[in-house]
Design a protein around this motif. Structure first.
Motif, mmCIF file in Angstrom:
data_model
loop_
_atom_site.group_PDB
_atom_site.id
_atom_site.type_symbol
_atom_site.label_atom_id
_atom_site.label_comp_id
_atom_site.label_asym_id
_atom_site.label_seq_id
_atom_site.Cartn_x
_atom_site.Cartn_y
_atom_site.Cartn_z
ATOM 1 N N ASN A 1 2.564 32.178 -4.912
ATOM 2 C CA ASN A 1 3.251 31.271 -5.825
ATOM 3 C C ASN A 1 3.471 31.897 -7.192
ATOM 4 O O ASN A 1 2.618 32.637 -7.702
ATOM 5 N N ASN B 1 17.766 28.362 -3.106
ATOM 6 C CA ASN B 1 18.042 29.498 -3.993
ATOM 7 C C ASN B 1 19.028 30.479 -3.357
ATOM 8 O O ASN B 1 18.695 31.642 -3.115
ATOM 9 N N LEU C 1 5.257 26.748 -3.929
ATOM 10 C CA LEU C 1 5.037 25.959 -2.722
ATOM 11 C C LEU C 1 3.762 25.141 -2.902
ATOM 12 O O LEU C 1 2.682 25.698 -3.122
ATOM 13 N N ASN D 1 6.916 36.825 -5.253
ATOM 14 C CA ASN D 1 6.299 35.577 -5.693
ATOM 15 C C ASN D 1 7.264 34.720 -6.521
ATOM 16 O O ASN D 1 6.852 34.010 -7.433
ATOM 17 N N ASN D 2 8.541 34.795 -6.179
ATOM 18 C CA ASN D 2 9.543 34.029 -6.915
ATOM 19 C C ASN D 2 9.773 32.662 -6.261
ATOM 20 O O ASN D 2 10.884 32.299 -5.880
ATOM 21 N N HIS D 3 8.681 31.898 -6.116
ATOM 22 C CA HIS D 3 8.784 30.577 -5.505
ATOM 23 C C HIS D 3 7.543 29.766 -5.876
ATOM 24 O O HIS D 3 6.540 30.319 -6.338
ATOM 25 N N SER E 1 14.042 22.475 -7.697
ATOM 26 C CA SER E 1 12.943 21.821 -6.990
ATOM 27 C C SER E 1 13.393 20.797 -5.954
ATOM 28 O O SER E 1 14.451 20.170 -6.065
ATOM 29 N N ILE F 1 14.224 29.908 -9.292
ATOM 30 C CA ILE F 1 12.890 29.853 -8.696
ATOM 31 C C ILE F 1 12.829 28.600 -7.826
ATOM 32 O O ILE F 1 12.807 27.486 -8.350
ATOM 33 N N PRO F 2 12.862 28.732 -6.513
ATOM 34 C CA PRO F 2 12.822 27.541 -5.655
ATOM 35 C C PRO F 2 11.420 26.942 -5.602
ATOM 36 O O PRO F 2 10.421 27.670 -5.535
ATOM 37 N N LYS F 3 11.370 25.623 -5.646
ATOM 38 C CA LYS F 3 10.089 24.911 -5.598
ATOM 39 C C LYS F 3 10.154 23.841 -4.517
ATOM 40 O O LYS F 3 11.090 23.044 -4.475
ATOM 41 N N LEU G 1 13.680 27.285 1.450
ATOM 42 C CA LEU G 1 13.674 28.177 0.286
ATOM 43 C C LEU G 1 15.024 28.864 0.105
ATOM 44 O O LEU G 1 15.532 28.986 -1.013
ATOM 45 N N LYS G 2 15.616 29.293 1.207
ATOM 46 C CA LYS G 2 16.925 29.939 1.138
ATOM 47 C C LYS G 2 17.996 28.955 0.681
ATOM 48 O O LYS G 2 18.890 29.304 -0.104
#
Length: 497
Positions: free
Chosen positions: A199, A144, A180, A176-178, A125, A150-152, A140-141
């Motif tokens: 999300n 992760n 936001l 949906n592996n994030h 996160s 899972i980037p937050k 995001l990149k």
């Protein structure tokens, strides 16, 4: 479009209190986040037990103060707590934490190895409690690089444009592996429309502990799941909403969403504050808003922005209702109709013939009031601090006009059958009357006036309290809100409320 999981953030002081709230709102959520930083010192040592107590997937979070949390003891102490909570993994994976939240700059190899060994998924996160994040895809990149976490991203928007940008950036993402999120009241759409952001999850709190997350404006579980029905939002969901500034304490989402639920409609109505009206339009275009309720101070801007204007809205000179049809914005005004119905009901009259009426203010709301008074046969005088605005509105209906100050007391007396307060003074104010919260602080009620204040929060504004104490009949704007909202609902859906 896949609905995000709903995660209940638990912020009580003991595990037992957290479990009690989880059990109470279990039907609304899919998982829980244990905020260890909110626990008492001795309770923190037993966080490891919570997943087996909870009986659903749990996130382990120990949030630092700099990231909006309560933990201040330092990284060494935090690392030890993480280790204790993740250690001694059970063969039954449901008894382990399913997820753990590590901030972007928190990299402890032993803990990361443990998450891989125990199959605990890492939420990586980044929080900015003061500023927006605009380069969403790039961040995001960075969060992760391996693709295993899972980037937050959670940030505090400065304007609605920052929220619009988030939705625009998210539209370019596959999967949906994030997570936001925009925080604060401007970020409410990101919590309700998590499916549009693709999300993985959205966070909520129990009503009893909502004050613990007031700085980031969580919606409570009942509102998110019951009122906004976030789990039901999909590609076919029609989106409506309300904008204004600062748009605090509006009851319109409750009115409209209750109507959609009653009629079994796949629709949702959300608030999105906008300091500038064009920001609201840009947001609406991005997320696909089909109907927009407009409140102060944007009613005149809404009229100017419309591609087509209904006759009543054109004559009034302001619009509180925009509808998107065939790529065009159509403007209507339901304030006048809603106001007149509420006023006549309050006065127990069929019309306003032979009534002499004071209209306080000359803004967008006053325009709708003046239109309604004129069409119902009333005679009025417009009182406003800026006399030129009062003159402009009054001459439209052959009304009188006067400055809003002590020099006009005798004129107010002449037009005191009904006094209609249309300004924002007194909104959200429960203090005694003073020049800042009472537009008629200089006027002494004699008990014969009927006072209608279009404000509905609080139930009795300072001017209403004064009038009531003098023996006047008083009414707030709640019934006006209902009646204009019922008409909006019909315009949006084609169905009576």
């Amino acid at each position: 479009m896949e609905s995000p999981k709903v995660c209940l953030t638990l912020t009580e002081k003991t595990l037992a209190e957290d479990l009690e709230l989880l059990n109470k709102y279990r039907s609304y959520v899919d998982m829980a986040e244990l905020r260890v930083d909110f626990l008492n010192q001795d309770e923190r040592l037993y966080a490891r037990r919570f997943p087996s107590m909870a009986g659903l997937p749990c996130i382990l979070t120990i949030r630092r103060e700099i990231d909006g949390g309560k933990f201040v003891e330092g990284e060494s102490a935090r690392t030890i707590l993480f280790a204790r909570a993740l250690s001694f993994a059970d063969e039954d994976k449901t008894k382990n934490f399913a997820y753990v939240d590590f901030e972007e700059d928190f990299h402890i190899s032993s803990l990361e190895d443990a998450t891989l060994a125990f199959e605990t998924k890492v939420i990586r996160s980044f929080h900015d409690m003061k500023n927006p994040v605009r380069n969403i895809l790039e961040r995001l990149k960075e969060l992760n690089p391996s693709g295993l976490e899972i980037p937050k991203i959670a940030f505090m928007p400065h304007t609605l444009d920052d929220v619009t940008n988030l939705f625009e950036q998210a539209s370019k993402i596959s999967g949906n592996n994030h997570i936001l999120l925009a925080m604060g009241t401007m970020g409410i759409p990101t919590r309700v429309l998590g499916a549009k952001l693709k999300n993985f999850l959205t966070y909520t709190s129990a009503p009893e502990s909502i004050q613990n997350t007031s700085n980031i404006a969580h919606l409570d579980a009942v509102k998110l799941g019951g009122l906004y029905r976030t789990k039901s939002i999909n590609e076919a969901t029609k989106i409506f909403g309300i904008t204004g500034w600062p748009l605090s304490g509006t009851s319109s989402p409750e009115l409209h969403n209750t109507g959609y639920c009653r009629h079994g409609m796949n629709a949702v109505y959300i608030p999105f504050p906008a300091e500038k009206f064009e920001q609201a339009i840009d947001f609406s275009e991005q997320v696909g808003v089909q109907g927009l309720s407009v409140t102060v101070p944007h009613k005149e801007a809404a009229l100017a922005r419309a591609d087509f204007v209904d006759n009543a809205a054109l004559e009034i000179g302001s619009s509180n209702t925009l509808i998107k049809k065939d790529g065009k914005w159509l403007a209507y005004n339901t304030d006048a109709e809603g106001f007149l119905k509420a006023l006549l009901e309050f006065l127990n009259l069929k019309n306003l013939k032979h009534k002499k009426i004071s209209i306080i203010g000359a803004g967008g709301a006053a325009k709708a009031v003046a239109y309604a008074v004129y069409n119902s046969g009333g005679k009025a005088c417009i009182f406003n601090r800026t006399l030129s605005k009062a003159k402009e509105l009054a001459e439209k209906y052959d009304f009188k006009y006067a400055p809003l100050n002590f020099e006009s007391v005798s004129t107010i007396r002449k037009y005191s059958d009904v006094i209609i307060q249309t300004t924002s003074k007194g909104m959200h104010c429960e203090e005694p009357s003073n020049p800042e919260n009472d537009p008629l602080y200089f006027y002494d009620f004699n008990g014969k006036e009927a006072l209608f204040d279009i404000i509905y929060m609080p139930k009795a504004t300072p001017i209403m309290v004064r009038a009531r104490e003098a023996g006047c009949k008083i009414c707030n704007g709640f019934s006006m809100l209902l009646y204009q909202g019922y008409r909006q609902f019909e315009l949006y859906t084609g169905v009576e409320y």
